[in-house]
Design an enzyme around this catalytic site. Structure first.
Site, PDB file in Angstrom:
ATOM      1  N   GLU A  47     -63.715 -92.870 -38.975  1.00 10.89           N
ATOM      2  CA  GLU A  47     -62.888 -91.823 -39.583  1.00 10.89           C
ATOM      3  C   GLU A  47     -61.519 -91.879 -38.901  1.00 10.89           C
ATOM      4  O   GLU A  47     -61.392 -91.555 -37.723  1.00 10.89           O
ATOM      5  CB  GLU A  47     -63.588 -90.474 -39.396  1.00 10.89           C
ATOM      6  CG  GLU A  47     -62.827 -89.294 -39.952  1.00 10.89           C
ATOM      7  CD  GLU A  47     -62.352 -89.517 -41.380  1.00 10.89           C
ATOM      8  OE1 GLU A  47     -63.153 -89.907 -42.247  1.00 10.89           O
ATOM      9  OE2 GLU A  47     -61.150 -89.309 -41.619  1.00 10.89           O
ATOM     10  N   CYS A  78     -61.179-101.115 -42.265  1.00  7.57           N
ATOM     11  CA  CYS A  78     -61.351 -99.836 -42.945  1.00  7.57           C
ATOM     12  C   CYS A  78     -60.535 -98.714 -42.286  1.00  7.57           C
ATOM     13  O   CYS A  78     -59.325 -98.687 -42.443  1.00  7.57           O
ATOM     14  CB  CYS A  78     -62.825 -99.503 -43.089  1.00  7.57           C
ATOM     15  SG  CYS A  78     -63.099 -98.330 -44.428  1.00  7.57           S
ATOM     16  N   ARG A 107     -56.037 -93.844 -48.611  1.00  8.48           N
ATOM     17  CA  ARG A 107     -57.383 -93.599 -48.064  1.00  8.48           C
ATOM     18  C   ARG A 107     -58.359 -93.298 -49.192  1.00  8.48           C
ATOM     19  O   ARG A 107     -57.970 -92.755 -50.223  1.00  8.48           O
ATOM     20  CB  ARG A 107     -57.371 -92.400 -47.109  1.00  8.48           C
ATOM     21  CG  ARG A 107     -56.393 -92.548 -45.985  1.00  8.48           C
ATOM     22  CD  ARG A 107     -56.318 -91.262 -45.163  1.00  8.48           C
ATOM     23  NE  ARG A 107     -57.611 -90.939 -44.588  1.00  8.48           N
ATOM     24  CZ  ARG A 107     -58.059 -89.702 -44.406  1.00  8.48           C
ATOM     25  NH1 ARG A 107     -57.359 -88.658 -44.787  1.00  8.48           N
ATOM     26  NH2 ARG A 107     -59.249 -89.519 -43.866  1.00  8.48           N
ATOM     27  N   ILE A 133     -66.893 -99.108 -47.791  1.00  7.67           N
ATOM     28  CA  ILE A 133     -67.446 -97.757 -47.623  1.00  7.67           C
ATOM     29  C   ILE A 133     -66.289 -96.759 -47.579  1.00  7.67           C
ATOM     30  O   ILE A 133     -65.518 -96.738 -46.618  1.00  7.67           O
ATOM     31  CB  ILE A 133     -68.275 -97.648 -46.319  1.00  7.67           C
ATOM     32  CG1 ILE A 133     -69.394 -98.686 -46.295  1.00  7.67           C
ATOM     33  CG2 ILE A 133     -68.851 -96.236 -46.171  1.00  7.67           C
ATOM     34  CD1 ILE A 133     -70.076 -98.849 -44.946  1.00  7.67           C
ATOM     35  N   ARG A 134     -66.168 -95.980 -48.640  1.00 10.20           N
ATOM     36  CA  ARG A 134     -65.027 -95.039 -48.740  1.00 10.20           C
ATOM     37  C   ARG A 134     -63.740 -95.727 -48.267  1.00 10.20           C
ATOM     38  O   ARG A 134     -63.006 -95.226 -47.412  1.00 10.20           O
ATOM     39  CB  ARG A 134     -65.300 -93.765 -47.931  1.00 10.20           C
ATOM     40  CG  ARG A 134     -66.493 -92.977 -48.498  1.00 10.20           C
ATOM     41  CD  ARG A 134     -66.836 -91.748 -47.673  1.00 10.20           C
ATOM     42  NE  ARG A 134     -65.717 -90.815 -47.551  1.00 10.20           N
ATOM     43  CZ  ARG A 134     -65.274 -90.033 -48.540  1.00 10.20           C
ATOM     44  NH1 ARG A 134     -65.804 -90.078 -49.732  1.00 10.20           N
ATOM     45  NH2 ARG A 134     -64.275 -89.197 -48.321  1.00 10.20           N
ATOM     46  N   HIS A 174     -65.758-104.144 -44.284  1.00 12.70           N
ATOM     47  CA  HIS A 174     -66.391-104.118 -42.955  1.00 12.70           C
ATOM     48  C   HIS A 174     -67.163-105.413 -42.667  1.00 12.70           C
ATOM     49  O   HIS A 174     -68.391-105.415 -42.779  1.00 12.70           O
ATOM     50  CB  HIS A 174     -67.432-102.996 -42.893  1.00 12.70           C
ATOM     51  CG  HIS A 174     -66.889-101.615 -42.981  1.00 12.70           C
ATOM     52  ND1 HIS A 174     -66.551-100.871 -41.872  1.00 12.70           N
ATOM     53  CD2 HIS A 174     -66.652-100.823 -44.047  1.00 12.70           C
ATOM     54  CE1 HIS A 174     -66.134 -99.681 -42.247  1.00 12.70           C
ATOM     55  NE2 HIS A 174     -66.185 -99.622 -43.567  1.00 12.70           N
ATOM     56  N   GLU A 176     -67.974-106.464 -39.914  1.00 12.05           N
ATOM     57  CA  GLU A 176     -68.841-106.166 -38.764  1.00 12.05           C
ATOM     58  C   GLU A 176     -70.219-105.669 -39.204  1.00 12.05           C
ATOM     59  O   GLU A 176     -71.147-105.635 -38.404  1.00 12.05           O
ATOM     60  CB  GLU A 176     -68.165-105.168 -37.819  1.00 12.05           C
ATOM     61  CG  GLU A 176     -68.056-103.712 -38.313  1.00 12.05           C
ATOM     62  CD  GLU A 176     -66.890-103.452 -39.276  1.00 12.05           C
ATOM     63  OE1 GLU A 176     -66.296-104.412 -39.793  1.00 12.05           O
ATOM     64  OE2 GLU A 176     -66.602-102.258 -39.509  1.00 12.05           O
TER      65      GLU A 176
HETATM   66  N1  GLN Z   1     -62.249 -93.002 -45.299  1.00 13.30           N
HETATM   67  C1  GLN Z   1     -62.241 -93.296 -43.914  1.00 13.30           C
HETATM   68  C2  GLN Z   1     -60.966 -92.809 -43.221  1.00 13.30           C
HETATM   69  O1  GLN Z   1     -60.109 -92.242 -43.820  1.00 13.30           O
HETATM   70  C3  GLN Z   1     -62.435 -94.768 -43.661  1.00 13.30           C
HETATM   71  C4  GLN Z   1     -63.831 -95.167 -44.044  1.00 13.30           C
HETATM   72  C5  GLN Z   1     -64.413 -96.277 -43.225  1.00 13.30           C
HETATM   73  O2  GLN Z   1     -63.923 -96.675 -42.167  1.00 13.30           O
HETATM   74  N2  GLN Z   1     -65.544 -96.755 -43.694  1.00 13.30           N
HETATM   75  O3  GLN Z   1     -60.854 -93.007 -42.042  1.00 13.30           O
END
Ligand code: GLN
Length: 197
Positions: A47, A78, A107, A133-134, A174, A176
């Site tokens: 995050e 990310c 984002r 992922i997001r 990602h 990783e």
């Molecule tokens: N949405 C997240 C952010 O704003 C990032 C998501 C992620 O690292 N998988 O930090």
């Protein structure tokens, strides 16, 4: 090479494992003395708002910015991509980034319907399975930024999801979280080797 991973929040353990699998020393970085020890740094997924706030309270926010400016190789995945953006299209209130890459990053860009998915993408001439992922994407970028991967959406929109500028590399996805070491290896071979002083 001593590769640090910013270990304040997020999937830093997975990056440490990938670094070791690629045959390099992995060090966790939470304090300035640990940052001083490393030749290069990885900013993990997680995050971005939390990581930036914790970096401030651990006293490493400005030192990381300074190392970025002075040419230390940094790879962000990310949330790490978000942290390397000079500008965010939709920052959280008071959200800060380290910056360094001349780009505007959005984002959570893919929206709720497809907020987590896997997709085959081209990365620097290779095909790989990428985990999103997001994830963010790059809305716009400056002339010095090189695009390494792009995602094309069903509506025809196409957005960069892996970029490089000088000593800095960022991916929306990602690597990783997979056992594929090619993105990490790209960082070590194509960026660290030529930028570590
Ligand atoms: N949405 C997240 C952010 O704003 C990032 C998501 C992620 O690292 N998988 O930090």
């Amino acid at each position: 090479m001593k590769i640090g991973v910013l270990a304040l929040q997020g999937d830093f353990r997975e990056h440490m494992a990938a670094i070791k699998s690629a045959g390099h020393a992995a060090l966790s970085v939470r304090r300035v003395e640990e940052l001083d020890e490393v030749d290069a740094l990885i900013l993990p997924g997680g995050e971005s708002t939390t990581i930036a706030k914790l970096a401030r309270s651990f006293g490493v926010f400005e030192p990381i910015k300074e190392r970025i400016t002075s040419g230390m190789p940094v790879y962000g995945s990310c949330a790490g991509m978000i942290l390397l953006a000079d500008k965010l299209a939709n920052p959280a209130p008071d959200q800060e980034t380290f910056g360094g890459i001349d780009m505007v990053v959005r984002r959570n860009a893919f929206g709720r319907q497809i907020d987590s998915f896997e997709s085959k993408i081209q990365f620097a001439g290779d095909t790989l399975e990428a985990v999103f992922i997001r994830a963010p994407w790059v809305d716009s970028l400056g002339a010095e930024v090189e695009v390494l991967s792009t995602v094309v959406l069903p509506d025809g929109g196409s957005y960069p999801v892996a970029v490089k500028q000088g000593n800095l590399l960022a991916t929306s996805f990602h690597p990783e979280l997979t056992s594929d070491l090619r993105v990490h290896t790209y960082f070590f071979e194509q960026i660290c080797k030529s930028h570590i002083k």
